[in-house]
Design an enzyme around this catalytic site. Structure first.
Site, PDB file in Angstrom:
ATOM      1  N   ASN A 263       0.795  -1.224   0.000  1.00  0.00           N
ATOM      2  CA  ASN A 263       0.000   0.000   0.000  1.00  0.00           C
ATOM      3  C   ASN A 263       0.833   1.282   0.000  1.00  0.00           C
ATOM      4  OD1 ASN A 263      -2.453   1.778   0.918  1.00  0.00           O
ATOM      5  ND2 ASN A 263      -0.958   1.999   2.562  1.00  0.00           N
TER       6      ASN A 263
ATOM      7  N   TYR B 297      13.872  14.001 -16.057  1.00  0.00           N
ATOM      8  CA  TYR B 297      12.954  13.651 -14.968  1.00  0.00           C
ATOM      9  C   TYR B 297      11.769  14.606 -14.899  1.00  0.00           C
ATOM     10  CZ  TYR B 297      11.310  12.820 -10.144  1.00  0.00           C
ATOM     11  OH  TYR B 297      10.562  12.538  -9.021  1.00  0.00           O
TER      12      TYR B 297
END
Length: 317
Positions: free
Chosen positions: A115, A192
């Site tokens: 998670n 990026y």
């Protein structure tokens, strides 16, 4: 798809809560690990698993925060079985330490809910020299799953109960680079983009589940692996991006953001509900079966390439 509260084939919708999708389910005798258990939807995932009788191991960065949450849940559910263990997913050494300690505990493992995650930070590298979002959201969970898989297989075999691996992805996978995953440019700072890099890591979650499911099925193991979109939830996932976090909370005022109980619903549905028995390699949204939104996220060949790439990464350390 079921955002307006219309129920899908499962009988649930975007407005179904974690308690609603698990109503009547007895998880007694099951042991589950939840990464990122002290933050956002991890909190309600932990609470509802405990409410349904599961033994929950909270894998968290901040042990003190984990202990406080454990105490809070025990005040609400005195019978809850909860343990807290330290895990920093961006560090392979931390992941290996966690897995080693878990295995040494001799606890079974029925459910692994991957998670935890981070979203859209400025470019930086993990302690292992990997772009931080890819390292945390994918590589750390890939290694954790790899190290605990034998324990899950043993548990499934001895208990004769289906094991479930749940990878929390996001519809944010749609914002990945055009290639889906730039295997040859993971650490390319010059190109990026924090949002595209986040999307890339979420594509990786989907493809990890897909390829893992294929391998488990081929092996004849009674374990499933699925991925999901939990919803646009206002949490500290975007803690490293003030603009995005601010926009999230602004939208919450317009009721376009799921609360934690709503956000945790889909992963609990996938982890516990009998409707999902035997279903593997799929993508879920709003507690219903769905499809990833891009071609790379459905690319079986890219899934195999990612698997090989990830295996090489974790073997280097």
């Amino acid at each position: 798809m079921w955002i307006f509260g219309w129920k899908g084939p499962s009988g649930f919708s975007a407005r179904s809560t974690a308690e609603e999708v698990t109503e009547g389910i007895d998880a007694t005798g099951l042991t589950a690990i939840v990464t990122g258990a002290t933050s956002g939807i991890g909190v309600d995932t932990t609470r509802v698993l405990a409410l349904r009788g599961a033994h929950v191991v909270m894998a968290v960065r901040n042990v003190e925060a984990g202990k406080k949450l454990k105490e809070s849940i025990l005040n609400e559910i005195p019978s809850a079985k909860i343990d807290v263990m330290q895990l920093e997913l961006s560090s392979m050494a931390s992941v290996r330490k966690f897995a080693s300690e878990y295995i040494a505990s001799c606890l079974p493992l029925n459910i692994l809910i991957n998670n935890a995650g981070i979203m859209a930070p400025p470019f930086s590298l993990s302690p292992d020299g990997i772009e931080l979002q890819f390292a945390t959201n994918h590589v750390g969970h890939f290694l954790l799953t790899h190290l605990l898989l034998d324990t899950m297989k043993k548990t499934a075999r001895e208990s004769n109960r289906e094991g479930r691996i749940v990878l929390v992805s996001s519809d944010g996978h749609k914002f990945a680079y055009n290639e889906g995953i730039r295997l040859d440019k993971i650490n390319n700072e010059a190109e990026y983009n924090c949002y595209r890099a986040y999307g890339q890591s979420k594509v990786a979650n989907i493809l990890h589940a897909k390829e893992l499911a294929r391998r488990l099925k081929e092996e004849g193991v009674n374990i499933t692996a699925n991925s999901l979109h939990p919803g646009e939830i206002a949490t500290n996932l975007a803690r490293n991006n003030g603009l995005l976090n601010g926009n999230i909370y602004a939208h919450q005022c317009l009721d376009s953001i799921k609360l934690s109980m709503l956000g945790a619903a889909t992963q609990l549905y996938v982890a516990l509900h009998p409707q999902v028995k035997g279903v593997s390699g799929e993508f879920f949204k709003d507690s219903n079966l769905s499809k990833p939104g891009t071609a790379p996220a459905q690319d079986e060949e890219l899934a195999k390439q990612l698997w090989d790439f990830s295996m090489k990464m974790i073997k280097k350390q």
